[in-house]
Design a protein around this motif. Structure first.
Motif, mmCIF file in Angstrom:
data_model
loop_
_atom_site.group_PDB
_atom_site.id
_atom_site.type_symbol
_atom_site.label_atom_id
_atom_site.label_comp_id
_atom_site.label_asym_id
_atom_site.label_seq_id
_atom_site.Cartn_x
_atom_site.Cartn_y
_atom_site.Cartn_z
ATOM 1 N N TRP A 241 89.195 -9.744 -26.598
ATOM 2 C CA TRP A 241 88.012 -10.350 -25.993
ATOM 3 C C TRP A 241 87.036 -10.696 -27.113
ATOM 4 O O TRP A 241 86.739 -9.859 -27.971
ATOM 5 C CB TRP A 241 87.360 -9.384 -25.001
ATOM 6 N N GLY B 230 75.831 -7.946 -21.255
ATOM 7 C CA GLY B 230 76.708 -7.623 -20.124
ATOM 8 C C GLY B 230 78.185 -7.796 -20.410
ATOM 9 O O GLY B 230 78.980 -6.865 -20.170
ATOM 10 N N PRO B 231 78.615 -8.953 -20.912
ATOM 11 C CA PRO B 231 80.051 -9.135 -21.178
ATOM 12 C C PRO B 231 80.615 -8.156 -22.214
ATOM 13 O O PRO B 231 81.768 -7.740 -22.101
ATOM 14 C CB PRO B 231 80.135 -10.579 -21.679
ATOM 15 N N ASP C 78 79.533 -5.021 -22.739
ATOM 16 C CA ASP C 78 79.682 -3.743 -22.035
ATOM 17 C C ASP C 78 80.911 -3.755 -21.127
ATOM 18 O O ASP C 78 81.654 -2.777 -21.057
ATOM 19 C CB ASP C 78 78.424 -3.441 -21.212
ATOM 20 N N GLN C 79 81.139 -4.867 -20.430
ATOM 21 C CA GLN C 79 82.286 -4.968 -19.524
ATOM 22 C C GLN C 79 83.612 -4.896 -20.282
ATOM 23 O O GLN C 79 84.544 -4.212 -19.849
ATOM 24 C CB GLN C 79 82.204 -6.263 -18.719
ATOM 25 N N ALA C 80 83.706 -5.607 -21.399
ATOM 26 C CA ALA C 80 84.951 -5.592 -22.178
ATOM 27 C C ALA C 80 85.250 -4.193 -22.707
ATOM 28 O O ALA C 80 86.392 -3.724 -22.637
ATOM 29 C CB ALA C 80 84.867 -6.592 -23.330
ATOM 30 N N ALA D 236 84.145 -1.321 -21.495
ATOM 31 C CA ALA D 236 84.447 -0.441 -20.361
ATOM 32 C C ALA D 236 85.880 -0.637 -19.879
ATOM 33 O O ALA D 236 86.527 0.309 -19.427
ATOM 34 C CB ALA D 236 83.458 -0.692 -19.221
ATOM 35 N N ALA D 237 86.394 -1.871 -20.020
ATOM 36 C CA ALA D 237 87.774 -2.158 -19.609
ATOM 37 C C ALA D 237 88.793 -1.737 -20.672
ATOM 38 O O ALA D 237 89.998 -1.833 -20.437
ATOM 39 C CB ALA D 237 87.922 -3.657 -19.325
#
Length: 191
Positions: free
Chosen positions: A34, A88-89, A91-93, A95-96
């Motif tokens: 990512w 945001g993106p 943190d999401q990456a 977390a995944a």
């Protein structure tokens, strides 16, 4: 990708060193990685697409993002446009559990170091000063005044190499990209 825990890699270096080109190579050859898309107030260069290369936003929208704490880092670059990384993106990456990379400028890397010290900071370096100048002039996207300003900034950026954990010399884009991807996983330790 090797087995192991993913890690946030922060790629920075001087103007025209090829950060965007190396990131594009990683994106093409390693779709599992990512890569953050930065927001900027500068106008698009020929061939750049909104949401793909950058989020091209107005000064007012950038101000709103700062006020809302929606940016992990941001800076005025080359005494002209503002650039920033939407929080945001990222943190999401992470977390995944995806291998994640930020391709940002030196000022941004310093801010991320303060907020995310566990990230790996990679400095992309040109083979020589002459090659850096050739690359900047060769892309033909800046005026003479912009090139002069960027080269002045590049001298300071090159002096910051020692602030980084790892240096990759960008002799050839595919080689530099492969070196970068190899850094993106931390081997897991046997229990």
């Amino acid at each position: 990708m090797a087995d192991g825990r993913s890690r946030l890699v922060v790629l920075a270096g001087p103007t025209a060193v090829g950060k965007g080109t190396v990131a594009a190579e990683v994106r093409e050859r390693h779709p599992d990685v990512w890569i953050s898309v930065s927001a900027t107030t500068r106008p698009p260069r020929p061939g750049e697409e909104h949401g793909v290369h950058y989020w091209f936003v107005s000064d007012a929208e950038f101000d709103r993002m700062i006020e809302a704490d929606d940016l992990l880092e941001w800076a005025v670059v080359h005494k002209a446009a503002r650039y920033g990384t939407p929080r945001g993106p990222v943190d999401q990456a992470l977390a995944a559990g995806r291998p994640a990379m930020l391709e940002i400028d030196l000022q941004g890397a310093r801010q991320v170091r303060r907020t995310m010290p566990d990230a790996l900071f990679v400095f992309l370096k040109p083979p020589s000063w002459e090659e850096l100048v050739r690359r900047l002039v060769g892309r033909g996207t800046e005026t003479e005044a912009e090139r002069t300003r960027r080269l002045e900034t590049a001298k300071d950026e090159l002096a910051a190499e020692r602030e980084f954990d790892v240096t990759i010399v960008n002799h050839e884009v595919p080689v530099a990209a492969a070196e970068l991807v190899a850094l993106m996983t931390v081997p897991t330790r046997a229990s």
